[in-house]
Design an enzyme around this catalytic site. Structure first.
Site, PDB file in Angstrom:
ATOM      1  N   ARG A  51       0.820  -1.222   0.000  1.00 36.25           N
ATOM      2  CA  ARG A  51       0.000   0.000   0.000  1.00 36.25           C
ATOM      3  C   ARG A  51       0.848   1.263   0.000  1.00 36.25           C
ATOM      4  O   ARG A  51       0.387   2.337  -0.409  1.00 36.25           O
ATOM      5  CB  ARG A  51      -0.985   0.033   1.184  1.00 36.25           C
ATOM      6  CG  ARG A  51      -1.843   1.303   1.138  1.00 36.25           C
ATOM      7  CD  ARG A  51      -2.975   1.349   2.141  1.00 36.25           C
ATOM      8  NE  ARG A  51      -2.613   0.842   3.444  1.00 36.25           N
ATOM      9  CZ  ARG A  51      -1.834   1.488   4.318  1.00 36.25           C
ATOM     10  NH1 ARG A  51      -1.344   2.679   4.046  1.00 36.25           N
ATOM     11  NH2 ARG A  51      -1.545   0.935   5.486  1.00 36.25           N
ATOM     12  N   TYR A 105     -14.037  13.850 -18.665  1.00 39.20           N
ATOM     13  CA  TYR A 105     -14.336  12.433 -18.485  1.00 39.20           C
ATOM     14  C   TYR A 105     -15.465  12.311 -17.451  1.00 39.20           C
ATOM     15  O   TYR A 105     -15.445  12.997 -16.419  1.00 39.20           O
ATOM     16  CB  TYR A 105     -13.069  11.705 -18.003  1.00 39.20           C
ATOM     17  CG  TYR A 105     -13.330  10.269 -17.653  1.00 39.20           C
ATOM     18  CD1 TYR A 105     -13.526   9.321 -18.650  1.00 39.20           C
ATOM     19  CD2 TYR A 105     -13.409   9.857 -16.326  1.00 39.20           C
ATOM     20  CE1 TYR A 105     -13.794   8.001 -18.338  1.00 39.20           C
ATOM     21  CE2 TYR A 105     -13.671   8.536 -16.001  1.00 39.20           C
ATOM     22  CZ  TYR A 105     -13.866   7.614 -17.017  1.00 39.20           C
ATOM     23  OH  TYR A 105     -14.133   6.314 -16.704  1.00 39.20           O
ATOM     24  N   ASP A 177      -5.266  15.732 -17.614  1.00 40.67           N
ATOM     25  CA  ASP A 177      -5.505  14.310 -17.853  1.00 40.67           C
ATOM     26  C   ASP A 177      -5.015  14.009 -19.269  1.00 40.67           C
ATOM     27  O   ASP A 177      -5.629  14.404 -20.251  1.00 40.67           O
ATOM     28  CB  ASP A 177      -7.003  14.020 -17.691  1.00 40.67           C
ATOM     29  CG  ASP A 177      -7.349  12.542 -17.888  1.00 40.67           C
ATOM     30  OD1 ASP A 177      -6.602  11.846 -18.611  1.00 40.67           O
ATOM     31  OD2 ASP A 177      -8.377  12.096 -17.340  1.00 40.67           O
ATOM     32  N   LYS A 202      -5.923   2.433 -20.288  1.00 38.87           N
ATOM     33  CA  LYS A 202      -6.109   2.720 -21.712  1.00 38.87           C
ATOM     34  C   LYS A 202      -4.801   2.496 -22.467  1.00 38.87           C
ATOM     35  O   LYS A 202      -4.300   1.389 -22.475  1.00 38.87           O
ATOM     36  CB  LYS A 202      -6.642   4.153 -21.860  1.00 38.87           C
ATOM     37  CG  LYS A 202      -7.742   4.518 -20.858  1.00 38.87           C
ATOM     38  CD  LYS A 202      -9.019   3.714 -21.023  1.00 38.87           C
ATOM     39  CE  LYS A 202     -10.001   3.896 -19.875  1.00 38.87           C
ATOM     40  NZ  LYS A 202     -10.392   5.261 -19.547  1.00 38.87           N
TER      41      LYS A 202
HETATM   42  C1  LIG Z   1     -10.916   5.918 -18.450  1.00 41.37           C
HETATM   43  C2  LIG Z   1     -10.560   7.317 -18.145  1.00 41.37           C
HETATM   44  C3  LIG Z   1     -10.415   7.746 -16.827  1.00 41.37           C
HETATM   45  C4  LIG Z   1     -10.691   6.833 -15.635  1.00 41.37           C
HETATM   46  O1  LIG Z   1      -9.782   5.792 -15.595  1.00 41.37           O
HETATM   47  P1  LIG Z   1     -10.057   4.381 -14.845  1.00 41.37           P
HETATM   48  O2  LIG Z   1      -8.778   3.669 -15.044  1.00 41.37           O
HETATM   49  O3  LIG Z   1     -11.226   3.743 -15.519  1.00 41.37           O
HETATM   50  O4  LIG Z   1     -10.349   4.700 -13.432  1.00 41.37           O
HETATM   51  C5  LIG Z   1     -10.039   9.054 -16.608  1.00 41.37           C
HETATM   52  N1  LIG Z   1      -9.824   9.907 -17.622  1.00 41.37           N
HETATM   53  C6  LIG Z   1      -9.960   9.529 -18.908  1.00 41.37           C
HETATM   54  C7  LIG Z   1      -9.715  10.523 -19.975  1.00 41.37           C
HETATM   55  C8  LIG Z   1     -10.328   8.232 -19.207  1.00 41.37           C
HETATM   56  O5  LIG Z   1     -10.477   7.870 -20.485  1.00 41.37           O
END
Ligand SMILES: *Cc1c(COP(=O)(O)O)cnc(C)c1O
Length: 387
Positions: A51, A105, A177, A202
């Site tokens: 953790r 998002y 992001d 992703k």
């Molecule tokens: C999928 C996504 C998130 C969230 O990510 P998780 O791994 O599903 O928690 C945040 N920002 C963007 C742009 C995303 O595509």
């Protein structure tokens, strides 16, 4: 002192790898041990424990991710949302105010509008295209500005240079992001952003088989984020660290192929008479095109479009496609297709969607690594059925 590798392709493979190799292992072994023998540590954050984000699997990934974006430090988290929520909660406390892009998002939008509001942290939305309007929204208690590199699902590109300058001029922490661009196409630290966030679920992992996140950026801020993460507990398990580490190594070959493929598919759709509108920052004449060309090394693997017709037309088209799997999420090797109103943006009110220009007929495509020709042929046969 870590070795410096000039090109990102080489950093993907070699940055952060243990030296010497552990028992000669070419691939980073998994250290599936929750706790480690006490070695005289004096601070809580230095005790070796999963953790506390400091197992050998975490450390290798942190060094690799920081190197990828030419940043000072990085940390991996249990999901993209764990990265986003932990980073925001590290710097905002009740009474603070946040400026944020209007098209976000879905999970981030909900967190800011519902959870932060409940904690007494307020926000104002800003139009990423209109820097002149931002100063008017500043308050003495404004601490942060939050953006996305390419917005979902309309693939817009804000005036990112202006954002970094605005943050510096006004003493705000700038967060972006960077999930949709990936470190191949855009590296926020090189453009003056303090912190870059990723859903590693992703492109970074790229195989749609784990959920993970990362925060990358200034060392002084990262230290505070890691301490907050140690308390909130959104840590990535070593086995998921291993999968992410393995996936990252092929990021450049995947992303460059996906950039190229998405561009060709966008151009094909743009010329097709059955298509009403295509959203892709790499298409000449699109609102974000000039900016994207200046800032990015590629335009990404995500695009969205509207066909001439109604929701039924869109759904029939989606069902007629053979290769893409109908699923939310993105950035993997399989092409995925979805109607955002039914998935990623289902939580947003119809009024908000309309204001942002997200129509019910909008179709989103996450281009995988299948042959571009095969994908175009598949689109072609599905469009023929529409006639
Ligand atoms: C999928 C996504 C998130 C969230 O990510 P998780 O791994 O599903 O928690 C945040 N920002 C963007 C742009 C995303 O595509």
């Amino acid at each position: 002192m870590a070795k410096h590798y000039k090109h990102i392709e080489t950093r993907l493979i070699h940055a952060g790898e243990p030296e010497p190799l552990i028992n000669g292992a070419v691939s980073m072994p998994i250290f599936q041990s929750s706790t480690f023998e006490y070695a005289g540590q004096s601070s809580y954050d230095d005790i070796r424990y999963i953790r506390l984000n400091n197992t050998p699997n975490h450390i290798a990934l942190h060094q690799k991710l920081a190197a990828l974006e030419n940043a000072e430090a990085a940390v991996v988290t249990a999901s993209g949302m764990a990265a986003i929520t932990t980073a925001i909660l590290t710097f905002l406390t009740p009474g603070d105010h946040l400026l944020t892009q209007d098209c976000l998002y879905g999970g981030t939008h909900e967190f800011i509008t519902k959870d932060l509001t409940a904690l007494g942290i307020s926000h104002d939305f800003v139009d990423g295209d209109a820097p002149d309007s931002w100063t008017g929204k500043l308050r003495p208690e404004t601490k942060m500005i939050y953006m996305e590199t390419i917005t979902n699902p309309l693939m817009q590109v804000a005036d990112l240079r202006a954002v970094a300058e605005f943050a510096k001029a006004n003493g705000l922490i700038s967060m972006i992001d960077n999930t949709f661009a990936s470190p191949i196409n855009f590296r926020p630290s090189e453009h003056g952003f303090d912190l870059s966030l990723h859903s590693c679920s992703k492109y970074l992992n790229g195989h749609s088989d784990i959920v993970a996140g990362a925060v990358i950026g200034r060392a002084d801020l990262m230290e505070k984020i890691i301490h907050k993460l140690n308390h909130l507990g959104g840590s990535l398990d070593p086995h998921a660290c291993f999968l992410l580490h393995r996936g990252i190594k092929t990021l450049a070959v995947r992303m460059r192929y996906q950039n190229e493929s998405a561009l060709r598919i966008s151009e094909y759709l743009h010329k097709h008479p059955a298509v009403e509108k295509v959203n892709y920052p790499g298409l000449e004449g699109q609102p974000g095109y000039t900016r994207a060309r200046e800032l990015f090394e590629g335009f990404g693997g995500m695009l969205s479009f509207e066909l001439k017709g109604d929701v039924e037309t869109a759904d029939r088209f989606i069902r007629s496609m053979n290769l893409p799997i109908i699923a939310p999420s993105l950035g993997g090797v399989e092409t995925l297709i979805t109607r955002p109103v039914t998935t990623s943006h289902a939580g947003m009110s119809p009024e908000d969607r309309q204001t942002l220009g997200i129509s019910d007929t909008l179709i989103r495509l996450s281009v995988g690594i299948e042959a571009t020709e095969d994908l175009i042929e598949d689109i072609e046969q599905a469009l023929v059925k529409e006639k």
